[in-house]
Design a protein around this motif. Structure first.
Motif, PDB file in Angstrom:
ATOM      1  N   ILE A 104      -4.900   0.113  18.071  1.00  0.00           N
ATOM      2  CA  ILE A 104      -5.141   1.260  17.190  1.00  0.00           C
ATOM      3  C   ILE A 104      -5.958   0.804  15.994  1.00  0.00           C
ATOM      4  N   GLN A 105      -7.065   1.493  15.756  1.00  0.00           N
ATOM      5  CA  GLN A 105      -7.926   1.182  14.615  1.00  0.00           C
ATOM      6  C   GLN A 105      -7.310   1.759  13.336  1.00  0.00           C
ATOM      7  N   PRO A 106      -7.481   1.082  12.203  1.00  0.00           N
ATOM      8  CA  PRO A 106      -6.942   1.610  10.938  1.00  0.00           C
ATOM      9  C   PRO A 106      -7.405   3.043  10.651  1.00  0.00           C
ATOM     10  N   SER A 107      -8.616   3.378  11.034  1.00  0.00           N
ATOM     11  CA  SER A 107      -9.129   4.727  10.783  1.00  0.00           C
ATOM     12  C   SER A 107      -8.440   5.791  11.647  1.00  0.00           C
ATOM     13  N   ASP A 108      -7.682   5.372  12.668  1.00  0.00           N
ATOM     14  CA  ASP A 108      -6.960   6.311  13.534  1.00  0.00           C
ATOM     15  C   ASP A 108      -5.532   6.579  13.059  1.00  0.00           C
ATOM     16  N   ILE A 109      -5.144   5.936  11.970  1.00  0.00           N
ATOM     17  CA  ILE A 109      -3.796   6.134  11.430  1.00  0.00           C
ATOM     18  C   ILE A 109      -3.837   7.262  10.403  1.00  0.00           C
ATOM     19  N   ALA A 110      -3.108   8.335  10.689  1.00  0.00           N
ATOM     20  CA  ALA A 110      -3.082   9.482   9.774  1.00  0.00           C
ATOM     21  C   ALA A 110      -2.203   9.195   8.564  1.00  0.00           C
ATOM     22  N   THR A 111      -0.996   8.701   8.808  1.00  0.00           N
ATOM     23  CA  THR A 111      -0.065   8.395   7.718  1.00  0.00           C
ATOM     24  C   THR A 111       0.800   7.192   8.080  1.00  0.00           C
ATOM     25  N   ILE A 112       1.239   6.511   7.047  1.00  0.00           N
ATOM     26  CA  ILE A 112       2.232   5.447   7.198  1.00  0.00           C
ATOM     27  C   ILE A 112       3.329   5.736   6.182  1.00  0.00           C
ATOM     28  N   ILE A 113       4.545   5.853   6.667  1.00  0.00           N
ATOM     29  CA  ILE A 113       5.687   6.154   5.810  1.00  0.00           C
ATOM     30  C   ILE A 113       6.670   4.980   5.888  1.00  0.00           C
ATOM     31  N   ALA A 114       7.083   4.485   4.736  1.00  0.00           N
ATOM     32  CA  ALA A 114       8.077   3.414   4.680  1.00  0.00           C
ATOM     33  C   ALA A 114       9.476   4.006   4.821  1.00  0.00           C
ATOM     34  N   LEU A 115      10.290   3.417   5.677  1.00  0.00           N
ATOM     35  CA  LEU A 115      11.680   3.848   5.816  1.00  0.00           C
ATOM     36  C   LEU A 115      12.580   3.196   4.772  1.00  0.00           C
ATOM     37  N   ASN A 116      12.132   2.063   4.228  1.00  0.00           N
ATOM     38  CA  ASN A 116      12.894   1.390   3.174  1.00  0.00           C
ATOM     39  C   ASN A 116      11.916   0.722   2.217  1.00  0.00           C
ATOM     40  N   SER A 117      12.213   0.815   0.935  1.00  0.00           N
ATOM     41  CA  SER A 117      11.323   0.217  -0.062  1.00  0.00           C
ATOM     42  C   SER A 117      11.689  -1.240  -0.343  1.00  0.00           C
ATOM     43  N   GLU A 118      12.936  -1.595  -0.101  1.00  0.00           N
ATOM     44  CA  GLU A 118      13.373  -2.981  -0.210  1.00  0.00           C
ATOM     45  C   GLU A 118      13.799  -3.410   1.182  1.00  0.00           C
ATOM     46  N   GLY A 119      13.467  -4.634   1.548  1.00  0.00           N
ATOM     47  CA  GLY A 119      13.799  -5.101   2.886  1.00  0.00           C
ATOM     48  C   GLY A 119      15.298  -5.171   3.122  1.00  0.00           C
ATOM     49  N   TRP A 120      15.682  -4.929   4.392  1.00  0.00           N
ATOM     50  CA  TRP A 120      17.065  -5.090   4.799  1.00  0.00           C
ATOM     51  C   TRP A 120      17.251  -6.523   5.283  1.00  0.00           C
ATOM     52  N   ALA A 121      18.315  -7.170   4.856  1.00  0.00           N
ATOM     53  CA  ALA A 121      18.602  -8.531   5.299  1.00  0.00           C
ATOM     54  C   ALA A 121      18.911  -8.518   6.794  1.00  0.00           C
ATOM     55  N   ILE A 122      18.219  -9.366   7.540  1.00  0.00           N
ATOM     56  CA  ILE A 122      18.439  -9.416   8.987  1.00  0.00           C
ATOM     57  C   ILE A 122      19.753 -10.109   9.302  1.00  0.00           C
ATOM     58  N   ASN A 123      20.032 -11.201   8.647  1.00  0.00           N
ATOM     59  CA  ASN A 123      21.298 -11.918   8.823  1.00  0.00           C
ATOM     60  C   ASN A 123      21.551 -12.666   7.521  1.00  0.00           C
ATOM     61  N   SER A 124      22.221 -12.037   6.603  1.00  0.00           N
ATOM     62  CA  SER A 124      22.333 -12.567   5.246  1.00  0.00           C
ATOM     63  C   SER A 124      23.108 -13.878   5.155  1.00  0.00           C
ATOM     64  N   SER A 125      23.914 -14.199   6.147  1.00  0.00           N
ATOM     65  CA  SER A 125      24.634 -15.469   6.127  1.00  0.00           C
ATOM     66  C   SER A 125      23.779 -16.623   6.618  1.00  0.00           C
ATOM     67  N   PHE A 126      22.787 -16.333   7.429  1.00  0.00           N
ATOM     68  CA  PHE A 126      22.041 -17.387   8.102  1.00  0.00           C
ATOM     69  C   PHE A 126      20.568 -17.441   7.726  1.00  0.00           C
ATOM     70  N   SER A 127      20.018 -16.340   7.222  1.00  0.00           N
ATOM     71  CA  SER A 127      18.574 -16.277   7.017  1.00  0.00           C
ATOM     72  C   SER A 127      18.223 -15.492   5.756  1.00  0.00           C
ATOM     73  N   ASN A 128      17.063 -15.838   5.179  1.00  0.00           N
ATOM     74  CA  ASN A 128      16.551 -15.100   4.027  1.00  0.00           C
ATOM     75  C   ASN A 128      15.630 -13.957   4.449  1.00  0.00           C
ATOM     76  N   GLN A 129      15.383 -13.812   5.737  1.00  0.00           N
ATOM     77  CA  GLN A 129      14.394 -12.858   6.244  1.00  0.00           C
ATOM     78  C   GLN A 129      14.829 -11.412   6.027  1.00  0.00           C
ATOM     79  N   ASN A 130      13.885 -10.596   5.538  1.00  0.00           N
ATOM     80  CA  ASN A 130      14.104  -9.163   5.353  1.00  0.00           C
ATOM     81  C   ASN A 130      13.267  -8.385   6.351  1.00  0.00           C
ATOM     82  N   LEU A 131      13.758  -7.200   6.714  1.00  0.00           N
ATOM     83  CA  LEU A 131      13.086  -6.318   7.655  1.00  0.00           C
ATOM     84  C   LEU A 131      12.652  -5.045   6.939  1.00  0.00           C
TER      85      LEU A 131
END
Length: 192
Positions: A104-131
């Protein structure tokens, strides 16, 4: 609802034990002292944040071809997604991932909506990664290469339930359920 929020003191690093660096992940072992004074050996990983994108076009969810996932040792159906490069924001990453995984080309994207403004911790006990979850609406007349589409599901209750049965990735399932909840509560409803 009962909430029991007791103040917690940060754990202290007594000593680092091991650090394994790679371009994809850093594995760290440390000796920690918890808030009760107990000494523990703890392993954790540091990874870049990631995004998962629900891609909609003409009341249909588009998913890329299934890919082999080394973590589970099999090919799985997933939404487009990937890691956030250090020089980009999660939102800036979305068009690149859609281009790579669905053509998909960027020009073919009509809208992008964020479901969360701050990342959700994927596994807060084991990893710093946010989703970060996003919904990308593709222009109705944009041509998406059928060779890159692995599956499509109609945006109906039955289509969503079938997709939930087919997804094994908890991150993808979580993003889909979050979107379903926000979509139903917020603005519109889909057909039965």
């Amino acid at each position: 609802m009962i909430k029991n929020h007791q103040p917690s003191h940060p754990w202290k690093v007594v000593q680092p034990l091991v650090e394994i660096l790679s371009p994809w992940v850093t594995v760290i072992a440390e000796q920690l002292q918890d808030d009760q004074g107990k000494i523990l050996e703890y392993w954790r990983v540091e990874k870049a944040d990631s995004v998962v994108i629900l891609t909609l076009q003409n009341q249909t969810l588009l998913l890329p071809r299934p890919m082999y996932r080394p973590g589970v040792g099999k090919t799985t159906l997933d939404f487009p997604g990937g890691r956030v490069p250090s020089e980009q924001t999660p939102l800036e990453t979305v068009p690149n991932i859609l281009n790579k995984e669905l053509g998909i080309q960027p020009s073919d994207i009509a809208t992008i909506i964020a479901l969360n403004s701050e990342g959700w911790a994927i596994n807060s006990s084991f990893s710093n990664q946010n989703l970060y979850g996003f919904v990308a609406e593709i222009l109705p007349d944009a041509v998406v290469n059928p060779e890159q589409i692995g599956a499509t599901y109609p945006i109906t209750n039955q289509g969503i339930e079938e997709l939930l049965q087919d997804l094994v990735c908890l991150q993808c399932r979580g993003i889909l359920l979050e979107w379903k909840q926000q979509f139903r509560i917020g603005k519109q409803t889909w057909d039965q």
